[in-house]
Structure formats: structure tokens, C-alpha cells
Design an enzyme around this catalytic site. Sequence first.
Site, mmCIF file in Angstrom:
data_model
loop_
_atom_site.group_PDB
_atom_site.id
_atom_site.type_symbol
_atom_site.label_atom_id
_atom_site.label_comp_id
_atom_site.label_asym_id
_atom_site.label_seq_id
_atom_site.Cartn_x
_atom_site.Cartn_y
_atom_site.Cartn_z
ATOM 1 N N LYS A 104 0.883 -1.166 0.000
ATOM 2 C CA LYS A 104 0.000 0.000 0.000
ATOM 3 C C LYS A 104 0.921 1.217 0.000
ATOM 4 O O LYS A 104 1.620 1.483 0.973
ATOM 5 C CB LYS A 104 -0.900 0.010 1.226
ATOM 6 C CG LYS A 104 -1.809 1.241 1.288
ATOM 7 C CD LYS A 104 -2.553 1.332 2.609
ATOM 8 C CE LYS A 104 -3.255 2.681 2.707
ATOM 9 N NZ LYS A 104 -3.840 2.916 4.047
ATOM 10 N N GLY A 165 -8.241 9.434 9.265
ATOM 11 C CA GLY A 165 -8.614 9.622 10.658
ATOM 12 C C GLY A 165 -9.663 10.687 10.912
ATOM 13 O O GLY A 165 -10.003 10.963 12.064
ATOM 14 N N ALA A 192 -9.609 5.487 3.782
ATOM 15 C CA ALA A 192 -9.457 6.639 4.690
ATOM 16 C C ALA A 192 -10.716 7.495 4.782
ATOM 17 O O ALA A 192 -11.449 7.678 3.817
ATOM 18 C CB ALA A 192 -8.276 7.526 4.297
ATOM 19 N N GLY A 193 -10.931 8.011 5.993
ATOM 20 C CA GLY A 193 -12.040 8.921 6.251
ATOM 21 C C GLY A 193 -13.322 8.243 6.671
ATOM 22 O O GLY A 193 -14.282 8.912 7.058
ATOM 23 N N ASN A 214 -9.451 1.830 9.496
ATOM 24 C CA ASN A 214 -8.716 1.469 10.705
ATOM 25 C C ASN A 214 -9.293 2.141 11.941
ATOM 26 O O ASN A 214 -9.852 1.495 12.835
ATOM 27 C CB ASN A 214 -7.242 1.819 10.539
ATOM 28 C CG ASN A 214 -6.354 1.369 11.690
ATOM 29 O OD1 ASN A 214 -5.200 1.054 11.507
ATOM 30 N ND2 ASN A 214 -6.861 1.308 12.916
#
Length: 270
Positions: A104, A165, A192-193, A214
Site C-alpha cells: 500500500k 482519521g 481513509a475517512g 482502521n
Amino acid sequence: MSEEMITTSWTLAGKTLSSRLLLGTARYPSPAALAASVRASGTGVVTVSLRRETGGGGDGRRFFDFLRQLDVAILPNTAGCRSAKEAVTTAMMAREVFDTPWIKLEVIGDDFTLQPDPFGLVDAAQILVRDGFEVFPYMTDDLVVAQRLVEVGCKILMPWGAPIGSGRGLANPEALRAFRLRFPEQTLVVDAGIGRPSHAAQAMELGFDGVLLNTAVAVAHDPVKMAGAFGEAVRAGRHGFEAGMMATRVKAEASTPVVGAPFRGHLRVD
């Protein structure tokens, strides 16, 4: 529609997976919580930062050994890298540590938003693809950058939903819709987000192949339950996309037919 037609099974970089959710491994309260969350989510892929974990000395090696015991594919990432050279070096190290050509690719260009550097990203991707890597580039929803990445050999694209995040979900769903239409042959993963299960479902409803997240799971009051919720949301979103969702309308349309109704207009009683 048959169960076979709405299955979430798919192929990612040559590997057949039963879940379209990819899960990060950072910020969990304990290794036990991480392991339980991975199982609850149903994911077949976890991503890990080589730079972050090797910074802890011997703890990093123990953590890598722990990940191997989860019986999932490991997707190393170049988180924290701020130049193409740094990212390429980290990717080379990750291939040796994890014995995988998957990477990644992250090349950060802005410290406030952690927005990827498009120039460094394309440069690093070109080098890594030529060296035999299967590159998963983390990027914005910029169509021009995406095209450049495809031209250098990337088969997978990972546009963000919002900054890492932030938990904002899909900040620009129309841009992501255009992304899917523009690159029908590429494997697309929103990365993400994502802050809520509904955000993951929305991404899948747009036709994306998978979702990577995550923080939303790791910092939840109950990470295991949240991981399960995201697994279900990804399945639901994919099923909805494959089933064919109704079009939106401005004008209301009754779902109950009125033709042939026993009473219409005023009821007259003699």
C-alpha cells in the site's frame, strides 16, 4: 436474484477473498482486541506500517509474528513516507520482511490533511511496478492522478473518502461516482475517512470493490462489535449495488396502486 449473484467474494491482486473489507492494525487497545476484531469483521486482509512497527525495536518483530498467526493476507504500507525515494526503500524492506509483493503506497505531501503527494506517488509507483510489486496507491479522488497511476501499471486504485482519521465519510460522493465510471476495469477501494458503518455501505453502493479502514474500529468503545458492524455494512452495500437500487425522484410516487381501488373520491351513503 440468486445467492451466487450477490456474493461478496472477489479477487484482489490474484487472491480470492470472502470479504470486501480491509482492516488496519494500528491503535487497538491490545493484540487480543485486534485479533478478535479481525475475526469479527470477516476480513481477509490487514494492513500494517513497517516504519511504525520497526521503530519499536524488538516489539515490531513480535507484532509481525503475531499478524502472521491471524491467517489473513498482510498488506504492508509505507505510512509516514514523504518522498518517493523513502517510500520505495520502505517497500523494498517490507517485501523482505513479509515475503509479499503487495504494498500500500503512501507518499504524504501535506502534514495538516495528510494528503498524498501526487508527483511522488506516481514516481514511486512507476519504480515499484517495474520491480514486480502489486501497488495499492493511496490517493485523493483526482482523476488525472488516477490516470497517471494506471499508465505506469497500477491495477488497483485507492482514493480517499476523506482525510485519514477524520471520520467524515465520503466528503465528495459525486467525485467517487465519477471515479467508478471513469475506471470500470480497475479494482477500486475507498481508503481513509470512513467513520461509520453507513459510510462503508455508501461506498459499496457506489460500486466500489472494497473499503479499507482502521481508526473507526480501533478507537471504538467496543472494537470487536464495531468490526462486525463494518463487515455487515460492506456486505449490505455490495448486495444493494448488485441488486440494482431504485432511482431517486423529485415527485412522489405511490407504492400502493390506486387503480381498481374499492373506494375512490367521496363515499356516498343514501
